[in-house]
Design a protein around this motif. Structure first.
Motif, PDB file in Angstrom:
ATOM      1  N   GLU A 165       0.834  -1.205   0.000  1.00  0.00           N
ATOM      2  CA  GLU A 165       0.000   0.000   0.000  1.00  0.00           C
ATOM      3  C   GLU A 165       0.867   1.253   0.000  1.00  0.00           C
ATOM      4  O   GLU A 165       0.594   2.207  -0.726  1.00  0.00           O
ATOM      5  CB  GLU A 165      -0.937  -0.003   1.211  1.00  0.00           C
ATOM      6  CG  GLU A 165      -2.115  -0.933   1.061  1.00  0.00           C
ATOM      7  CD  GLU A 165      -2.961  -1.021   2.329  1.00  0.00           C
ATOM      8  OE1 GLU A 165      -2.744  -0.240   3.281  1.00  0.00           O
ATOM      9  OE2 GLU A 165      -3.855  -1.892   2.348  1.00  0.00           O
ATOM     10  N   GLU A 166       1.936   1.231   0.789  1.00  0.00           N
ATOM     11  CA  GLU A 166       2.855   2.373   0.832  1.00  0.00           C
ATOM     12  C   GLU A 166       3.532   2.594  -0.513  1.00  0.00           C
ATOM     13  O   GLU A 166       3.833   3.723  -0.891  1.00  0.00           O
ATOM     14  CB  GLU A 166       3.914   2.160   1.920  1.00  0.00           C
ATOM     15  CG  GLU A 166       3.369   2.246   3.319  1.00  0.00           C
ATOM     16  CD  GLU A 166       4.373   1.822   4.391  1.00  0.00           C
ATOM     17  OE1 GLU A 166       5.501   1.390   4.032  1.00  0.00           O
ATOM     18  OE2 GLU A 166       4.020   1.896   5.580  1.00  0.00           O
ATOM     19  N   MET A 167       3.765   1.507  -1.252  1.00  0.00           N
ATOM     20  CA  MET A 167       4.419   1.583  -2.553  1.00  0.00           C
ATOM     21  C   MET A 167       3.422   1.792  -3.692  1.00  0.00           C
ATOM     22  O   MET A 167       3.813   1.906  -4.845  1.00  0.00           O
ATOM     23  CB  MET A 167       5.209   0.291  -2.819  1.00  0.00           C
ATOM     24  CG  MET A 167       6.338   0.038  -1.846  1.00  0.00           C
ATOM     25  SD  MET A 167       7.141  -1.564  -2.152  1.00  0.00           S
ATOM     26  CE  MET A 167       7.917  -1.238  -3.738  1.00  0.00           C
ATOM     27  N   SER A 168       2.121   1.796  -3.380  1.00  0.00           N
ATOM     28  CA  SER A 168       1.047   1.880  -4.392  1.00  0.00           C
ATOM     29  C   SER A 168       1.159   0.743  -5.410  1.00  0.00           C
ATOM     30  O   SER A 168       0.993   0.945  -6.612  1.00  0.00           O
ATOM     31  CB  SER A 168       1.060   3.240  -5.094  1.00  0.00           C
ATOM     32  OG  SER A 168       0.840   4.272  -4.171  1.00  0.00           O
ATOM     33  N   GLU A 169       1.447  -0.438  -4.911  1.00  0.00           N
ATOM     34  CA  GLU A 169       1.570  -1.636  -5.743  1.00  0.00           C
ATOM     35  C   GLU A 169       0.467  -2.619  -5.366  1.00  0.00           C
ATOM     36  O   GLU A 169       0.384  -3.039  -4.218  1.00  0.00           O
ATOM     37  CB  GLU A 169       2.927  -2.322  -5.507  1.00  0.00           C
ATOM     38  CG  GLU A 169       4.111  -1.610  -6.090  1.00  0.00           C
ATOM     39  CD  GLU A 169       4.269  -1.849  -7.588  1.00  0.00           C
ATOM     40  OE1 GLU A 169       3.512  -2.646  -8.170  1.00  0.00           O
ATOM     41  OE2 GLU A 169       5.169  -1.227  -8.162  1.00  0.00           O
ATOM     42  N   PRO A 170      -0.391  -3.009  -6.320  1.00  0.00           N
ATOM     43  CA  PRO A 170      -1.401  -4.019  -6.000  1.00  0.00           C
ATOM     44  C   PRO A 170      -0.805  -5.429  -6.075  1.00  0.00           C
ATOM     45  O   PRO A 170       0.192  -5.659  -6.760  1.00  0.00           O
ATOM     46  CB  PRO A 170      -2.435  -3.825  -7.112  1.00  0.00           C
ATOM     47  CG  PRO A 170      -1.617  -3.370  -8.278  1.00  0.00           C
ATOM     48  CD  PRO A 170      -0.512  -2.518  -7.688  1.00  0.00           C
ATOM     49  N   LEU A 171      -1.409  -6.337  -5.370  1.00  0.00           N
ATOM     50  CA  LEU A 171      -1.082  -7.753  -5.501  1.00  0.00           C
ATOM     51  C   LEU A 171      -2.153  -8.347  -6.410  1.00  0.00           C
ATOM     52  O   LEU A 171      -3.344  -8.151  -6.173  1.00  0.00           O
ATOM     53  CB  LEU A 171      -1.080  -8.418  -4.125  1.00  0.00           C
ATOM     54  CG  LEU A 171      -0.559  -9.837  -4.051  1.00  0.00           C
ATOM     55  CD1 LEU A 171       0.887  -9.925  -4.558  1.00  0.00           C
ATOM     56  CD2 LEU A 171      -0.621 -10.336  -2.609  1.00  0.00           C
ATOM     57  N   HIS A 172      -1.746  -9.041  -7.488  1.00  0.00           N
ATOM     58  CA  HIS A 172      -2.708  -9.537  -8.472  1.00  0.00           C
ATOM     59  C   HIS A 172      -3.151 -10.972  -8.229  1.00  0.00           C
ATOM     60  O   HIS A 172      -4.332 -11.282  -8.388  1.00  0.00           O
ATOM     61  CB  HIS A 172      -2.124  -9.409  -9.887  1.00  0.00           C
ATOM     62  CG  HIS A 172      -1.851  -7.997 -10.273  1.00  0.00           C
ATOM     63  ND1 HIS A 172      -0.593  -7.471 -10.311  1.00  0.00           N
ATOM     64  CD2 HIS A 172      -2.700  -6.990 -10.605  1.00  0.00           C
ATOM     65  CE1 HIS A 172      -0.654  -6.194 -10.676  1.00  0.00           C
ATOM     66  NE2 HIS A 172      -1.927  -5.876 -10.856  1.00  0.00           N
ATOM     67  N   HIS A 173      -2.213 -11.869  -7.923  1.00  0.00           N
ATOM     68  CA  HIS A 173      -2.539 -13.284  -7.758  1.00  0.00           C
ATOM     69  C   HIS A 173      -1.695 -13.902  -6.651  1.00  0.00           C
ATOM     70  O   HIS A 173      -0.501 -13.617  -6.545  1.00  0.00           O
ATOM     71  CB  HIS A 173      -2.259 -14.083  -9.039  1.00  0.00           C
ATOM     72  CG  HIS A 173      -2.938 -13.564 -10.258  1.00  0.00           C
ATOM     73  ND1 HIS A 173      -4.300 -13.633 -10.452  1.00  0.00           N
ATOM     74  CD2 HIS A 173      -2.436 -12.962 -11.370  1.00  0.00           C
ATOM     75  CE1 HIS A 173      -4.609 -13.104 -11.630  1.00  0.00           C
ATOM     76  NE2 HIS A 173      -3.495 -12.677 -12.206  1.00  0.00           N
ATOM     77  N   VAL A 174      -2.321 -14.771  -5.872  1.00  0.00           N
ATOM     78  CA  VAL A 174      -1.616 -15.623  -4.918  1.00  0.00           C
ATOM     79  C   VAL A 174      -1.786 -17.043  -5.448  1.00  0.00           C
ATOM     80  O   VAL A 174      -2.872 -17.616  -5.394  1.00  0.00           O
ATOM     81  CB  VAL A 174      -2.198 -15.479  -3.498  1.00  0.00           C
ATOM     82  CG1 VAL A 174      -1.530 -16.465  -2.548  1.00  0.00           C
ATOM     83  CG2 VAL A 174      -2.023 -14.040  -3.007  1.00  0.00           C
ATOM     84  N   ILE A 175      -0.713 -17.569  -6.019  1.00  0.00           N
ATOM     85  CA  ILE A 175      -0.765 -18.869  -6.684  1.00  0.00           C
ATOM     86  C   ILE A 175      -0.382 -19.962  -5.687  1.00  0.00           C
ATOM     87  O   ILE A 175       0.727 -19.957  -5.143  1.00  0.00           O
ATOM     88  CB  ILE A 175       0.172 -18.900  -7.906  1.00  0.00           C
ATOM     89  CG1 ILE A 175      -0.226 -17.775  -8.877  1.00  0.00           C
ATOM     90  CG2 ILE A 175       0.131 -20.262  -8.582  1.00  0.00           C
ATOM     91  CD1 ILE A 175       0.735 -17.578 -10.028  1.00  0.00           C
ATOM     92  N   VAL A 176      -1.317 -20.870  -5.449  1.00  0.00           N
ATOM     93  CA  VAL A 176      -1.107 -21.951  -4.490  1.00  0.00           C
ATOM     94  C   VAL A 176      -0.778 -23.231  -5.253  1.00  0.00           C
ATOM     95  O   VAL A 176      -1.574 -23.705  -6.068  1.00  0.00           O
ATOM     96  CB  VAL A 176      -2.362 -22.156  -3.606  1.00  0.00           C
ATOM     97  CG1 VAL A 176      -2.132 -23.289  -2.619  1.00  0.00           C
ATOM     98  CG2 VAL A 176      -2.724 -20.863  -2.886  1.00  0.00           C
ATOM     99  N   PHE A 177       0.417 -23.766  -5.003  1.00  0.00           N
ATOM    100  CA  PHE A 177       0.880 -24.994  -5.627  1.00  0.00           C
ATOM    101  C   PHE A 177       0.371 -26.169  -4.798  1.00  0.00           C
ATOM    102  O   PHE A 177       0.896 -26.441  -3.725  1.00  0.00           O
ATOM    103  CB  PHE A 177       2.411 -25.029  -5.679  1.00  0.00           C
ATOM    104  CG  PHE A 177       3.020 -24.090  -6.678  1.00  0.00           C
ATOM    105  CD1 PHE A 177       3.729 -24.585  -7.758  1.00  0.00           C
ATOM    106  CD2 PHE A 177       2.888 -22.717  -6.547  1.00  0.00           C
ATOM    107  CE1 PHE A 177       4.291 -23.721  -8.688  1.00  0.00           C
ATOM    108  CE2 PHE A 177       3.443 -21.849  -7.460  1.00  0.00           C
ATOM    109  CZ  PHE A 177       4.144 -22.352  -8.533  1.00  0.00           C
ATOM    110  N   GLU A 178      -0.638 -26.863  -5.314  1.00  0.00           N
ATOM    111  CA  GLU A 178      -1.217 -27.984  -4.570  1.00  0.00           C
ATOM    112  C   GLU A 178      -0.548 -29.283  -4.989  1.00  0.00           C
ATOM    113  O   GLU A 178      -0.495 -29.619  -6.176  1.00  0.00           O
ATOM    114  CB  GLU A 178      -2.722 -28.037  -4.812  1.00  0.00           C
ATOM    115  CG  GLU A 178      -3.432 -26.800  -4.266  1.00  0.00           C
ATOM    116  CD  GLU A 178      -4.932 -26.889  -4.330  1.00  0.00           C
ATOM    117  OE1 GLU A 178      -5.462 -27.452  -5.313  1.00  0.00           O
ATOM    118  OE2 GLU A 178      -5.581 -26.386  -3.392  1.00  0.00           O
ATOM    119  N   ILE A 179      -0.012 -29.999  -3.996  1.00  0.00           N
ATOM    120  CA  ILE A 179       0.691 -31.252  -4.247  1.00  0.00           C
ATOM    121  C   ILE A 179       0.626 -32.098  -2.984  1.00  0.00           C
ATOM    122  O   ILE A 179       0.767 -31.554  -1.876  1.00  0.00           O
ATOM    123  CB  ILE A 179       2.158 -30.992  -4.673  1.00  0.00           C
ATOM    124  CG1 ILE A 179       2.873 -32.289  -5.036  1.00  0.00           C
ATOM    125  CG2 ILE A 179       2.908 -30.209  -3.619  1.00  0.00           C
ATOM    126  CD1 ILE A 179       4.227 -32.073  -5.702  1.00  0.00           C
TER     127      ILE A 179
END
Length: 194
Positions: A102-116
Motif C-alpha cells: 500500500e505504501e508503494m502503491s503496488e497491487p497484488l494480483h494473484h496468490v498462486i497456491v501450488f497444490e501437491i
C-alpha cells in the motif's frame, strides 16, 4: 505486469516456475530462500539469525525476512512486476506485506497456491539433492528428510493459515503442481490472459 505471491510446500516447484516467469514476463523474482542463503553465506547478523532457523528446519524470524523483502522490492523498476517466492509464510508477514505494498502503491494480483500431496515432496527433495551432488554444487542444508518433515509441518501450520486472508481478497489461484513443469507453466500462464 503482474505482482504474484507463490505459496507451496518445499519442493512443490515454486522456484522452477518463478524462473520461467522471469524469463517469459520479465518479472523481478524475490526468493526469500535465495535472499536468506546470500545473507547466510555473507555471515551478516541477519544471516546468522537465519542460519540457526534454517538448520533447525524452522521459519526465519519475521523481522529478518520482511527487511530483506522490503529492500528487494525497492530495487524494481516502476513498470516491472514481481514474484514473491517463499514470502509471506505467516499471517503476520502477509499483513506486513499488505502495508508495504500500500505504501508503494503496488497491487497484488494473484496468490498462486501450488497444490501437491505431501508424499510427493520427499521424492522431489531427494532428486534436487542428487542433482546438486551430481553437478558438484553444494546440497542445501535443508534438503534432507528430517528437515523436510519439519518444514512441511511448519508449512501446514503457518502458511495454510494465509489462505483465508487471501481468499477474502479474492486473490487465491490454485494450481495442480503434480503435473509436468510445462503443464504447471500453462496453468500459471493462463492467469496472464485474464
Amino acid at each position: 505486469m503482474a505482482n504474484l505471491v507463490l505459496i507451496g510446500a518445499p519442493g512443490a516447484g515454486k522456484g522452477t516456475q518463478a524462473e520461467r516467469l522471469v524469463r517469459d514476463h520479465g518479472l523481478l523474482h524475490i526468493s526469500t530462500g535465495d535472499l536468506l542463503r546470500r545473507a547466510i553465506a555473507a555471515g551478516t547478523p541477519l544471516g546468522q539469525k537465519a542460519k540457526a532457523a534454517v538448520d533447525d528446519g524452522k521459519l526465519v524470524p519475521d523481522e529478518v525476512v520482511i527487511g530483506l523483502v522490503n529492500e528487494s522490492l525497492s530495487q524494481k523498476t516502476d513498470a516491472q512486476g514481481f514474484i514473491l517466492d517463499g514470502f509471506p509464510r505467516t499471517l503476520e508477514q502477509a499483513t506486513a506485506l499488505e502495508v508495504l505494498l500500500e505504501e508503494m502503491s503496488e497491487p497484488l494480483h494473484h496468490v498462486i497456491v501450488f497444490e501437491i500431496p505431501i508424499v510427493s515432496l520427499a521424492d522431489r527433495i531427494a532428486q534436487r539433492a542428487a542433482q546438486s551432488r551430481g553437478s558438484g554444487a553444494d546440497v542445501r542444508s535443508d534438503d534432507n528428510a528430517e528437515a523436510l518433515s519439519r518444514r512441511v509441518d511448519e508449512f501446514a501450520r503457518a502458511t495454510v493459515a494465509l489462505l483465508p486472508f487471501y481468499d477474502q481478497r479474492n486473490l487465491v489461484r490454485r494450481i495442480d503442481a503434480t503435473q509436468s513443469i510445462e503443464d504447471v507453466a500453462t496453468q500459471i500462464g493462463s492467469l496472464f490472459a485474464k
